[in-house]
Scaffold this motif. Structure first.
Motif, short mmCIF file in Angstrom:
data_model
loop_
_atom_site.label_atom_id
_atom_site.label_comp_id
_atom_site.label_asym_id
_atom_site.label_seq_id
_atom_site.Cartn_x
_atom_site.Cartn_y
_atom_site.Cartn_z
N ARG A 14 0.85 -1.19 0.00
CA ARG A 14 0.00 0.00 0.00
C ARG A 14 0.88 1.23 0.00
NH1 ARG A 14 -1.86 0.06 4.91
NH2 ARG A 14 -1.22 -2.06 5.42
N ARG A 49 -10.55 1.75 -8.94
CA ARG A 49 -9.80 3.01 -8.88
C ARG A 49 -9.21 3.35 -10.25
NH1 ARG A 49 -7.97 4.56 -3.28
NH2 ARG A 49 -9.35 3.29 -1.97
N SER A 52 -5.84 1.85 -10.89
CA SER A 52 -5.62 0.40 -10.81
C SER A 52 -5.29 -0.21 -12.17
CB SER A 52 -6.84 -0.28 -10.19
OG SER A 52 -6.96 0.05 -8.83
N THR A 97 -5.31 -3.10 -5.62
CA THR A 97 -6.40 -2.49 -4.86
C THR A 97 -5.85 -1.69 -3.69
OG1 THR A 97 -8.40 -2.91 -3.58
CG2 THR A 97 -6.66 -4.56 -3.41
N ALA A 98 -6.57 -0.64 -3.34
CA ALA A 98 -6.29 0.08 -2.10
C ALA A 98 -7.44 -0.07 -1.14
CB ALA A 98 -6.02 1.55 -2.38
N ASN A 106 -2.95 3.51 -3.58
CA ASN A 106 -3.29 2.23 -4.19
C ASN A 106 -2.38 1.18 -3.61
OD1 ASN A 106 -4.56 0.29 -5.90
ND2 ASN A 106 -4.87 1.87 -7.45
#
Length: 486
Positions: A14, A49, A52, A97-98, A106
């Motif tokens: 992250r 997002r 992404s 993914t975040a 992200n």
């Protein structure tokens, strides 16, 4: 590489976009993943997002250069990657993914073959080191080969413009796109008996995240089979700009839209998901949010109804309700340290049918011991139908039997000193003591768990009692006063 990669955390990746995580870093991660795991086949996906898709393409370029053939399942939730990794029999899977982090972040979640998690000491640190060791010149050369813009604009990337040319990935013959949704839906519905369902109206809030697409596919299959479930959809369409805010139902301020829709539509219950829908959160018919702790008990009951004497894994923060349900149903309750890597490892060791955390992570043996945000609500809906009892009534009885404080966080100057104060005062009085995860003490008709955060000066308190709300509230206030007395 001139500097360390700071986007690597204990269990996943992250980072803030452009400062900690960008397409170059994603390329490095892909290359290192393929080489460190000797992975010849990898499945990738990404949430909604805007960043992404660009990150996923750069990740894919790195995977290909590292020697892997990549299957891209498109926009997907994390659990779809878990499913596809096992279903396709590949060497690993990565979801970009975040989840519920802010818009300018992200990340990635990584698994090995059979969807075995990758964390710090099971491969993530090695991937980090390998990614850092790649020479800047090599990375620049390979990125230039794949890019469609020789002078990438970070702002364009942030707004969803990929600098990697997907046509070059296709031309490598190491990149394919595949839709696994049909097989995924079939697996989701294998956890329930469709004949058990009676008419229900359910509010579903995808938060403009990835859950909407999966829910639509499940709904279509239910309709084909004549299952009488009606869905009221809130913030349903995937939208990477998140016009209604980042989907994080764990925050009380993010629950109103779901709660109001349940009440206004006279629904039986409501569901809300986070961005990558590996967690789901439930609301009763009055629109009241149900703490994840009590859902663990319901799901344990659902599995024990079908498989008596099964093993159930749960975390030690709040546990009496779960232990009571599992023991009375003839199951085997097994307490485990909090955290997905610990839960999954223990489930594999014990071959447990289900594992649950109060944080709304629910794990399933037949789902590669991974967490899912779709399986829980299906099981709860089936339970409502088979027991002919509302979700509200089922949960009310359990809250009355084992009222709890929920997790209360305190940000302190010195968390160690607070833990020492509490230990010194309460340990001599305790009838039982455990240190599976933090400090756990029991005093006959009440107990508490106190644990420090691994990443910030925060201490987390959970208190519960046996059918005594005033006692639980009194002890919670007493402990908080001591914890916060700096």
């Amino acid at each position: 590489m001139s500097k360390a990669l700071t986007c690597f955390k204990a269990y996943d990746i992250r980072g803030e976009l452009n400062s900690q995580l960008d397409e170059e870093v994603a390329y490095r991660i892909g290359y290192a993943f393929a080489t460190e795991l000797a992975a010849k086949t990898v499945v990738v996906g990404g949430d909604v997002r805007l960043t992404s898709a660009p990150l996923k393409l750069a990740l894919t370029a790195g995977l290909i250069d590292g020697g892997a053939k990549v299957t891209d399942i498109g926009m997907a939730g994390t659990e779809e990657i878990y499913f596809a990794t096992k279903h396709l029999g590949v060497d690993g899977g990565i979801e970009v993914t975040a989840s519920h982090n802010p818009i300018n972040y992200n990340g990635m979640k990584l698994v090995k073959a059979q969807s075995v998690p990758i964390s710090g000491d099971t491969g993530l640190n090695a991937i980090k080191e390998a990614a850092e060791k790649l020479s800047d010149a090599f990375v620049a050369e390979r990125m230039a080969f794949y890019t469609n813009d020789q002078t990438p604009d970070p702002d364009a990337f942030f707004n969803g413009k990929a600098h990697i040319d997907s046509a070059k990935l296709v031309a490598s013959d190491q990149y394919v796109q595949k839709d696994c949704m049909e097989a995924y839906v079939e697996h989701m519905l294998s956890y329930v008996n469709l004949a058990n369902f009676t008419p229900l109206k359910i509010v579903v809030n995808a938060g403009n995240g990835a859950a909407g697409k999966a829910l639509d596919a499940i709904e279509a299959r239910l309709q084909q089979n004549g299952v009488p479930l009606e869905f009221v959809k809130v913030h349903h369409q995937p939208d990477g700009t998140f016009p209604n805010g980042i989907p994080n139902p764990l925050l009380p301020e993010n629950r109103a839209d779901t709660a109001e829709a349940v009440v206004n539509n006279n629904a039986d219950f409501g569901i809300a998901w986070d961005g990558d829908f590996d967690r789901c959160f439930l609301f009763d018919a009055k629109g009241q949010f149900i703490e994840g702790y009590y859902i663990v008990g319901l799901l344990a009951q659902a599995f024990l109804d079908k498989e008596p004497a099964a093993k159930i894994i749960y975390d030690p923060r709040l546990c009496w309700n779960t232990e009571d349900i599992v023991s009375n149903a003839g199951g085997i309750p097994i307490k485990c340290k909090t955290g997905h890597a610990f839960i999954k490892e223990r489930m594999r060791k014990e071959d447990a049918v289900y594992g649950g955390e109060m944080s709304a992570h629910h794990y399933f043996r037949d789902f590669a011991y991974c967490d899912s945000g779709m399986i829980p609500w299906l099981l709860v809906a089936e339970l409502v139908c088979t027991r002919q009892q509302s979700l509200e009534k089922m949960v009310e009885a359990r809250i009355a039997a084992f009222p709890s404080s929920g997790e209360i966080n305190s940000k302190l100057k010195d968390a160690d000193a607070a833990l020492a104060r509490v230990t010194e005062t309460y340990l001599p009085l305790a009838k039982a003591h455990e240190d599976i995860d933090g400090l756990g003490l029991e005093f006959g008709n009440w107990r508490f768990n106190l644990r420090k955060s691994n990443t910030e000066p925060v201490i987390r308190l959970n208190v519960e009692s046996k059918a005594d709300i005033p006692l639980m509230e009194q002890k919670t206030a007493e402990l908080l006063a001591m914890i916060r007395d700096e």
